[in-house]
Structures are given as structure tokens and as C-alpha cells.
Design a protein around this motif. Structure first.
Motif, mmCIF file in Angstrom:
data_model
loop_
_atom_site.group_PDB
_atom_site.id
_atom_site.type_symbol
_atom_site.label_atom_id
_atom_site.label_comp_id
_atom_site.label_asym_id
_atom_site.label_seq_id
_atom_site.Cartn_x
_atom_site.Cartn_y
_atom_site.Cartn_z
ATOM 1 N N ARG A 45 0.867 -1.180 0.000
ATOM 2 C CA ARG A 45 0.000 0.000 0.000
ATOM 3 C C ARG A 45 0.902 1.228 0.000
ATOM 4 O O ARG A 45 1.862 1.295 0.786
ATOM 5 C CB ARG A 45 -0.921 -0.025 1.208
ATOM 6 C CG ARG A 45 -1.858 -1.221 1.200
ATOM 7 C CD ARG A 45 -3.044 -1.110 2.157
ATOM 8 N NE ARG A 45 -2.775 -0.442 3.401
ATOM 9 C CZ ARG A 45 -2.565 -1.058 4.576
ATOM 10 N NH1 ARG A 45 -2.577 -2.373 4.637
ATOM 11 N NH2 ARG A 45 -2.358 -0.361 5.666
ATOM 12 N N TRP A 51 6.774 -0.072 1.421
ATOM 13 C CA TRP A 51 6.222 -0.781 0.260
ATOM 14 C C TRP A 51 7.278 -1.073 -0.798
ATOM 15 O O TRP A 51 7.227 -2.107 -1.437
ATOM 16 C CB TRP A 51 5.019 -0.052 -0.327
ATOM 17 C CG TRP A 51 5.289 1.238 -1.035
ATOM 18 C CD1 TRP A 51 5.182 2.493 -0.493
ATOM 19 C CD2 TRP A 51 5.683 1.415 -2.391
ATOM 20 N NE1 TRP A 51 5.503 3.429 -1.454
ATOM 21 C CE2 TRP A 51 5.812 2.800 -2.625
ATOM 22 C CE3 TRP A 51 5.943 0.544 -3.438
ATOM 23 C CZ2 TRP A 51 6.184 3.324 -3.857
ATOM 24 C CZ3 TRP A 51 6.324 1.071 -4.671
ATOM 25 C CH2 TRP A 51 6.430 2.441 -4.870
ATOM 26 N N PRO A 86 0.053 3.670 -6.510
ATOM 27 C CA PRO A 86 -1.161 2.898 -6.219
ATOM 28 C C PRO A 86 -1.541 1.922 -7.338
ATOM 29 O O PRO A 86 -1.843 0.757 -7.069
ATOM 30 C CB PRO A 86 -2.235 3.975 -6.022
ATOM 31 C CG PRO A 86 -1.478 5.175 -5.569
ATOM 32 C CD PRO A 86 -0.168 5.116 -6.333
ATOM 33 N N ASP A 90 -1.418 -2.185 -7.206
ATOM 34 C CA ASP A 90 -2.612 -2.986 -7.519
ATOM 35 C C ASP A 90 -2.268 -4.086 -8.521
ATOM 36 O O ASP A 90 -2.733 -5.219 -8.393
ATOM 37 C CB ASP A 90 -3.725 -2.109 -8.087
ATOM 38 C CG ASP A 90 -4.447 -1.292 -7.030
ATOM 39 O OD1 ASP A 90 -4.294 -1.581 -5.829
ATOM 40 O OD2 ASP A 90 -5.170 -0.348 -7.418
ATOM 41 N N GLN A 93 -0.385 -6.776 -6.692
ATOM 42 C CA GLN A 93 -1.286 -7.598 -5.867
ATOM 43 C C GLN A 93 -2.077 -8.574 -6.715
ATOM 44 O O GLN A 93 -2.239 -9.733 -6.361
ATOM 45 C CB GLN A 93 -2.235 -6.720 -5.054
ATOM 46 C CG GLN A 93 -3.083 -7.505 -4.061
ATOM 47 C CD GLN A 93 -2.250 -8.204 -3.003
ATOM 48 O OE1 GLN A 93 -1.535 -7.555 -2.246
ATOM 49 N NE2 GLN A 93 -2.332 -9.518 -2.939
#
Length: 117
Positions: A45, A51, A86, A90, A93
Motif C-alpha cells: 500500500r 512498500w 497505487p 494494484d 497484488q
């Protein structure tokens, strides 16, 4: 899950070459990857300071098990400018989720082979 459920997110020939085809060692390596993924994924995040360390670590471990696309996406995220982080995280992930699904299917196959032996 079984081998038929593989999506191609992991090239298991990389793992098999690394482990010499030893199912026990493959299981151990994959188990460690899953544990590390659980730990590092909590840091994916942009508001969390570590991160970049998380994607750097995932990049290395992903390459070791044959998850090339995840490694590429981790490298891109690691180099991303803050406004792009961000979206990059994503993508990491999503790729990690696919890798973990493939690993679960592969480990299931290993377990079945072990029962048959």
C-alpha cells in the motif's frame, strides 16, 4: 485445486530446475514463498513506508519460483513515481494473487503424488 487449475502465472520448470525435481524441496520452497508473500503483501500500500522494500523482496522471490510476470511488475512498482504507485501496487497484488493460486494448485498436485508414492 489441482494442476489443471494452473493459470500460467508461474513457470514451474524454473522451480523444478532449482530443486532438481525433488518434490520435498519444491514443497519447502513454495511454502516459504507463501509465508513471505503473506508477510510482504500487507505492505503493498503506497501509504506504508516500506512498500518499496516489499516489492523488492517479492521481485527476488518471485523470480526464484518462476513467477516472471510478478517479478516484472514488482520491478516496475519499485521504480514507480509516487503518483503511479497505487496502480502499480494494484497490478502487483493481482499478479501475486494469481501466483498464489497457481502455487496452491501445484502444491496440491505434489501432495497427491506423495500419496501415490
Amino acid at each position: 485445486m489441482a494442476l489443471r487449475d494452473l493459470t500460467g502465472a508461474v513457470d514451474f520448470t524454473v522451480l523444478e530446475a532449482t530443486t532438481g525435481g525433488d518434490d520435498g524441496v519444491s514443497e519447502e520452497v513454495l511454502g516459504l514463498f507463501v509465508e513471505q508473500a503473506a508477510m510482504w503483501s500487507r505492505l503493498l500500500r503506497p501509504e506504508i513506508e516500506g512498500w518499496r522494500d516489499a516489492v523488492h523482496t517479492l521481485k527476488g522471490t518471485a523470480g526464484g519460483v518462476g513467477a516472471r510476470q510478478l517479478a516484472v511488475l514488482c520491478a516496475e512498482a519499485e521504480a514507480a513515481d509516487p503518483p503511479m504507485a497505487p496502480a502499480a501496487l494494484d497490478r502487483v497484488q493481482g499478479a501475486l494473487d494469481a501466483v498464489l493460486a497457481d502455487i496452491a494448485a501445484y502444491r496440491h498436485g505434489l501432495a497427491l503424488r506423495g500419496l501415490r508414492a
